[in-house]
Design an enzyme around this catalytic site. Structure first.
Site, PDB file in Angstrom:
ATOM      1  N   LEU A   1      42.852  38.339  40.597  1.00  0.00           N
ATOM      2  CA  LEU A   1      43.996  38.147  41.484  1.00  0.00           C
ATOM      3  C   LEU A   1      45.184  37.582  40.727  1.00  0.00           C
ATOM      4  O   LEU A   1      45.530  36.400  40.838  1.00  0.00           O
ATOM      5  CB  LEU A   1      43.591  37.234  42.639  1.00  0.00           C
ATOM      6  N   GLU A   2      45.826  38.440  39.971  1.00  0.00           N
ATOM      7  CA  GLU A   2      46.972  38.014  39.172  1.00  0.00           C
ATOM      8  C   GLU A   2      48.160  37.653  40.056  1.00  0.00           C
ATOM      9  O   GLU A   2      48.995  36.834  39.670  1.00  0.00           O
ATOM     10  CB  GLU A   2      47.352  39.125  38.196  1.00  0.00           C
ATOM     11  N   HIS A   3      48.237  38.251  41.232  1.00  0.00           N
ATOM     12  CA  HIS A   3      49.350  37.994  42.144  1.00  0.00           C
ATOM     13  C   HIS A   3      48.806  37.605  43.510  1.00  0.00           C
ATOM     14  O   HIS A   3      47.722  38.027  43.900  1.00  0.00           O
ATOM     15  CB  HIS A   3      50.242  39.229  42.275  1.00  0.00           C
TER      16      HIS A   3
ATOM     17  N   ARG B   1      40.172  33.704  31.397  1.00  0.00           N
ATOM     18  CA  ARG B   1      40.922  34.497  30.415  1.00  0.00           C
ATOM     19  C   ARG B   1      41.673  33.583  29.455  1.00  0.00           C
ATOM     20  O   ARG B   1      42.787  33.160  29.728  1.00  0.00           O
ATOM     21  CB  ARG B   1      41.895  35.424  31.137  1.00  0.00           C
TER      22      ARG B   1
END
Length: 304
Positions: free
Chosen positions: A157-159, A217
């Site tokens: 869920l980068e955004h 990450r």
């Protein structure tokens, strides 16, 4: 402590020399807590080869396909596997599973075409996932991989916004975490930025306490947390915050990246630090395409 990432090939020998001077001790060489677990992301480049080929390499204990990159309020869904022929992926999934390599699907990614602004949208996404990729069989829902049944869902869920209800999605998935009989779980994982604490929408999902593993990450250019600065402190915070969850160190297999870590530095630096934690799980690699070019997994698998 010397930086663990190789910033430039020209300074590689210097980095190794410093790392060796700092870490060449019996404790570092012992590097306890190994699991041998290596998860790889597949699906971001057609030149990476087939899913079957990835599983046949013998390098990975789990493969995560990426991404389902459109979902949410508009009721539309889109699977992006970078031009791979979907007609063969179903058979490849079954082949991987027959070799003991589970295959999961990552949702989200680096695009902006997804959101879960309400409980209803979260339940609708669950319905789509269950009927498209798992045990559901709604006639109106297409199954891209035929009758192949995936092994898990990963949240990348980068955004997002604080209003997003990924917690609702996670809880609904957890209700269906037995596939095909006793002892076959639906693996629920998350792939997160290195920095802690997580964004609100990610934190709300993780607060459910039902995630089996989290991939951190450490290979991206986060100003405050990457392989050159701060990853160890964040690792301590992540692993302490969710003691029942297994944590994987996310590394890039791209040896041209500023955040690439030489295998010797994985052995002397990254692995001993990560494996001090009782809930260390293994290594996550980004991604199969780069790994195929560099054979990175063959060099670090036995340190995992």
């Amino acid at each position: 402590m010397a930086p663990l990432a190789a910033r430039r090939p020209a300074c590689l020998l210097a980095l190794l020399s410093v790392a060796a001077a700092l870490f060449l001790t019996p404790t570092a060489l012992a590097a306890g807590g190994k699991t041998g677990q290596v998860t790889v992301f597949w699906g971001r480049n057609k030149a990476e080869g087939s899913l079957r080929e990835a599983c046949d390499s013998g390098m990975y204990t789990m493969v995560t396909m990426s991404f389902l990159d459109v979902f949410g309020a508009n009721g539309k869904y889109h699977l992006d596997l970078s031009g791979h022929d979907l007609s063969s992926v179903g058979a490849d999934i079954k082949h991987c599973q027959s070799k003991g390599v589970p295959v999961s699907l990552s949702i989200g990614g680096y695009g902006t075409g997804y959101s879960l602004p309400s409980n209803r949208s979260a339940l609708d996404l669950f319905d789509h996932l269950w009927n498209s990729y798992f045990g559901g069989s709604k006639p109106s829902v297409p199954r891209p991989f035929g009758d192949a049944w995936l092994d898990g869902v990963d949240l990348f869920l980068e955004h997002g916004t604080p209003a997003d209800r990924y917690d609702v999605l996670a809880l609904e998935l957890a209700k269906h975490n037995i596939r095909g009989g006793p002892g076959k779980p639906l693996h629920l994982t998350a792939t997160v930025r290195c920095g802690y604490p997580p964004a609100a929408h990610v934190g709300r999902a993780l607060a459910t306490g039902i995630f089996e593993r989290v991939h951190v990450r450490t290979y991206e250019s986060d100003k405050w947390c990457n392989q050159n600065l701060g990853w160890e402190g964040s690792w301590d915070k992540w692993t302490a915050a969710y003691p029942a969850t297994r944590f994987y160190v996310g590394l890039t297999a791209d040896d041209k990246s500023h955040q690439w870590v030489h295998p010797k530095n994985v052995y002397y630096g990254v692995a001993p630090v990560a494996q001090k934690k009782d809930n260390y799980g293994g290594i996550m690699l980004w991604d199969r395409y780069f790994d195929k070019q560099t054979n990175y997994s063959s060099l670090i698998k036995y340190y995992a």
